[in-house]
Design an enzyme around this catalytic site. Sequence first.
Site, PDB file in Angstrom:
ATOM      1  N   PRO A 189       0.797  -1.224   0.000  1.00 26.02           N
ATOM      2  CG  PRO A 189       0.057  -0.920   2.196  1.00 26.02           C
ATOM      3  CD  PRO A 189       0.790  -1.889   1.303  1.00 26.02           C
ATOM      4  CB  CYS A 190       3.122   2.687  -2.536  1.00 28.12           C
ATOM      5  SG  CYS A 190       2.107   2.455  -4.008  1.00 28.12           S
ATOM      6  CG  HIS A 191      -2.748   3.775  -0.906  1.00 25.55           C
ATOM      7  ND1 HIS A 191      -2.525   2.434  -1.180  1.00 25.55           N
ATOM      8  CD2 HIS A 191      -3.671   3.811   0.081  1.00 25.55           C
ATOM      9  CE1 HIS A 191      -3.298   1.696  -0.411  1.00 25.55           C
ATOM     10  NE2 HIS A 191      -4.001   2.511   0.377  1.00 25.55           N
TER      11      HIS A 191
END
Length: 176
Positions: free
Chosen positions: A136-138
């Site tokens: 989940p780089c967001h």
Amino acid sequence: MTEFALFDTAIGSCGVCWGEHGITRVQLPEANAARTTAKVLRDYPDAVEAAPPPEIQHAIDAMTALLDGARLDLLEVEVDEDVVPEFHRRVYEITRAIPPGKTLTYGDIAHRLGMPGSAQAVGQALGANPYPIVVPCHRVLAAGGGNGGFSAPGGVGTKLRMLVIEGAIAEEPTLF
């Protein structure tokens, strides 16, 4: 051989590619399903569209639920780590541990790596993340709460939408 499937989510039609060692790519939505497919095939020209096997279907169901607002992590989803460099693997491992509704900064991840001052390298690794949603780089922001970048289709707007769905940030009020 790489296989892929499209699946509908709250943010649009996503794609997932897999091989014998797990997921090799998650494609966030383009403008429509045809463009998402074209993007998958650009990156994996020999990929074949197929019905997902049970473990990939489970990953699809989990990604869909997460983007529908479910508070779950995707730590059990198997990704093929052979497709990324060692530094990226370490960044992705820390990033995967960020729970839904929470965020870290690029600098936080650099510190957890034991490499203070490497926030830019962390950002570059996350910009190359082949498994968005699963990794989940967001959930990674710039120092001081800034949005940072987001290389996926829709850019920072997609990142913010995902963070709103997860409850990490409040939805921005609109005038209309």
